[in-house]
Design a protein around this motif. Structure first.
Motif, PDB file in Angstrom:
ATOM      1  N   VAL A 211      46.364  55.822  41.741  1.00 54.37           N
ATOM      2  CA  VAL A 211      46.514  55.207  40.420  1.00 54.37           C
ATOM      3  C   VAL A 211      46.754  53.711  40.558  1.00 54.37           C
ATOM      4  N   THR A 212      47.571  53.321  41.518  1.00 55.57           N
ATOM      5  CA  THR A 212      47.835  51.890  41.737  1.00 55.57           C
ATOM      6  C   THR A 212      46.568  51.152  42.110  1.00 55.57           C
ATOM      7  N   LEU A 213      45.730  51.763  42.916  1.00 60.43           N
ATOM      8  CA  LEU A 213      44.468  51.127  43.288  1.00 60.43           C
ATOM      9  C   LEU A 213      43.638  50.832  42.046  1.00 60.43           C
ATOM     10  N   GLY A 214      43.543  51.797  41.146  1.00 62.92           N
ATOM     11  CA  GLY A 214      42.786  51.575  39.923  1.00 62.92           C
ATOM     12  C   GLY A 214      43.376  50.467  39.070  1.00 62.92           C
ATOM     13  N   ILE A 215      44.721  50.439  38.969  1.00 69.93           N
ATOM     14  CA  ILE A 215      45.362  49.396  38.169  1.00 69.93           C
ATOM     15  C   ILE A 215      45.156  48.024  38.795  1.00 69.93           C
ATOM     16  N   VAL A 216      45.273  47.939  40.109  1.00 71.54           N
ATOM     17  CA  VAL A 216      45.100  46.651  40.798  1.00 71.54           C
ATOM     18  C   VAL A 216      43.672  46.144  40.638  1.00 71.54           C
ATOM     19  N   VAL A 217      42.704  47.031  40.736  1.00 73.99           N
ATOM     20  CA  VAL A 217      41.311  46.617  40.526  1.00 73.99           C
ATOM     21  C   VAL A 217      41.128  46.088  39.104  1.00 73.99           C
ATOM     22  N   ALA A 218      41.737  46.760  38.131  1.00 71.85           N
ATOM     23  CA  ALA A 218      41.647  46.302  36.742  1.00 71.85           C
ATOM     24  C   ALA A 218      42.305  44.937  36.568  1.00 71.85           C
ATOM     25  N   ILE A 219      43.458  44.734  37.209  1.00 71.71           N
ATOM     26  CA  ILE A 219      44.134  43.435  37.143  1.00 71.71           C
ATOM     27  C   ILE A 219      43.254  42.348  37.758  1.00 71.71           C
ATOM     28  N   GLY A 220      42.615  42.671  38.885  1.00 72.49           N
ATOM     29  CA  GLY A 220      41.740  41.696  39.524  1.00 72.49           C
ATOM     30  C   GLY A 220      40.561  41.315  38.652  1.00 72.49           C
ATOM     31  N   PHE A 221      39.997  42.292  37.945  1.00 73.92           N
ATOM     32  CA  PHE A 221      38.879  41.994  37.054  1.00 73.92           C
ATOM     33  C   PHE A 221      39.318  41.089  35.905  1.00 73.92           C
ATOM     34  N   VAL A 222      40.451  41.420  35.302  1.00 73.13           N
ATOM     35  CA  VAL A 222      40.948  40.595  34.192  1.00 73.13           C
ATOM     36  C   VAL A 222      41.256  39.186  34.674  1.00 73.13           C
ATOM     37  N   TRP A 223      41.860  39.063  35.839  1.00 70.38           N
ATOM     38  CA  TRP A 223      42.198  37.740  36.382  1.00 70.38           C
ATOM     39  C   TRP A 223      40.943  36.923  36.649  1.00 70.38           C
ATOM     40  N   SER A 224      39.921  37.545  37.217  1.00 66.76           N
ATOM     41  CA  SER A 224      38.686  36.818  37.520  1.00 66.76           C
ATOM     42  C   SER A 224      37.984  36.331  36.265  1.00 66.76           C
ATOM     43  N   GLU A 225      38.175  37.034  35.146  1.00 69.57           N
ATOM     44  CA  GLU A 225      37.535  36.648  33.897  1.00 69.57           C
ATOM     45  C   GLU A 225      38.328  35.607  33.115  1.00 69.57           C
ATOM     46  N   LEU A 226      39.632  35.548  33.325  1.00 72.37           N
ATOM     47  CA  LEU A 226      40.477  34.741  32.451  1.00 72.37           C
ATOM     48  C   LEU A 226      41.066  33.484  33.096  1.00 72.37           C
ATOM     49  N   TRP A 227      41.048  33.367  34.429  1.00 71.23           N
ATOM     50  CA  TRP A 227      41.793  32.268  35.029  1.00 71.23           C
ATOM     51  C   TRP A 227      41.245  30.892  34.650  1.00 71.23           C
ATOM     52  N   ARG A 228      39.955  30.787  34.357  1.00 67.90           N
ATOM     53  CA  ARG A 228      39.398  29.488  33.959  1.00 67.90           C
ATOM     54  C   ARG A 228      39.934  29.014  32.615  1.00 67.90           C
ATOM     55  N   TYR A 229      40.394  29.952  31.781  1.00 65.63           N
ATOM     56  CA  TYR A 229      40.945  29.573  30.485  1.00 65.63           C
ATOM     57  C   TYR A 229      42.333  28.953  30.608  1.00 65.63           C
TER      58      TYR A 229
END
Length: 340
Positions: A211-229
């Protein structure tokens, strides 16, 4: 009649002044270290190996650059052999990028879930140790080790990258945004606490890791999409037309272009997509007439300058640490009431 007032066997041995300088673990700190010493020694060894590798590779890179002409280095006209050094740096950067995943899945998720599954948590809290003290120590010791390790690796990578940033497209600041500065430390602490929370709730080590692996992957996706903002978007434009011989504006050095590309700028200040009048591009006269009918006067594009990098990193780290603090509060609150 003896003059002894206590048993010599129970006399506390005196410590020399030198011993006072030696740190000694005790209580719950010693217990946590003892429980997870294999993971901690692995972290220490991996950190030392990573630092030594980066020091060696940086030395090779600087020797290579020293052998080049200063003019070629400033102009970016380095020989193809320099690509080898770029690849090495990018490989190390990608390895550091795995730290948040490993912190959450291999360190955070089994931390409390393993104790709940094996009964160690019940044994410890049945003694004189309070749940609050045990939870606090279980979080603090690994988090300290993780923060120190990630901080050291990130600092050495930053030191390695600084002399050559911007010399190649592969060395742009956007490529190293998440692996340098304070960002990796905050990211690793966030995924670590998320893994601990998952283990506390699910109470099974393997399930918690998945479950943690899935959550971490989701966090990584959100971070990659939002950090430029996190940065303040800058714009640059021209107003001398878009016809023959008119080129889009040139970005500042090491700037990151944003959006879908270059926009058309109109006399009213509005911007049109670059595909405007694209269906008439084969006919120069029709294409020019189409752009004139829309009052296009030049080009415009958005970008992020390199001087915003540290500000964006600290802002992103602050957000991650705030979420981490919220997760820690949940762990402490939930654990004190429903640990066993």
């Amino acid at each position: 009649m003896t003059t002894l007032t206590r048993d010599p066997a129970r006399t506390t041995p005196t410590r020399s002044p030198r011993d006072n300088w030696i740190p000694r673990l005790g209580g719950t700190v010693w217990l946590v270290w003892r429980q997870h010493r294999a993971a901690f020694w692995t972290i220490i060894a991996a950190t030392l190996l990573g630092v030594l590798a980066m020091l060696y590779l940086r030395g090779q890179m600087m020797d290579f650059l020293s052998a080049q002409e200063p003019t070629s280095r400033r102009s970016g006209g380095l020989p193809p052999e320099f690509e080898t050094h770029i690849d090495r740096m990018l490989n190390i950067k990608s390895y550091i990028g795995y730290i948040p995943v490993l912190a959450g899945v291999l360190l955070g998720a089994p931390l409390i879930a393993g104790d709940l599954e094996s009964g160690t948590a019940k044994l410890v809290t049945s003694q004189s140790v309070s749940r609050l003290r045990w939870l606090t120590t279980k979080l603090a010791v690994p988090a300290t080790m993780l923060a120190l390790s990630t901080g050291v690796l990130s600092s050495v990578l930053t030191w390695w990258w600084n002399p050559v940033k911007g010399l190649s497209d592969g060395l742009m600041w956007t490529s190293f945004f998440g692996a340098t500065g304070v960002t990796p430390v905050a990211y690793a602490l966030l995924t670590f606490t998320v893994g601990v929370a998952a283990g506390l709730l699910l109470r099974r080590t393997l399930v918690s890791m998945v479950v943690t692996l899935g959550i971490v992957v989701a966090i990584g996706f959100v971070w990659s999409e939002l950090w430029r903002y996190l940065g303040h978007v800058m714009s640059i434009s021209t107003d001398n037309g878009v016809g023959a011989g008119r080129v889009p504006p040139e970005l500042p050095d090491q700037a990151e272009q944003l959006g879908q590309g270059t926009y058309f700028l109109t006399s009213s200040g509005a911007r049109l997509d670059w595909t405007t009048c694209l269906d008439q591009v084969d006919n120069d006269r029709a294409h020019t007439a189409c752009l004139e009918s829309k009052h296009v006067i030049g080009w415009s594009l958005d970008y992020l300058p390199v001087d915003q990098m540290q500000t964006m990193q600290w802002l992103g780290a602050g957000i991650m640490l705030a979420i981490t603090a919220a997760v820690v509060t949940f762990i402490i609150t939930w654990g004190r009431k429903r640990l066993l």
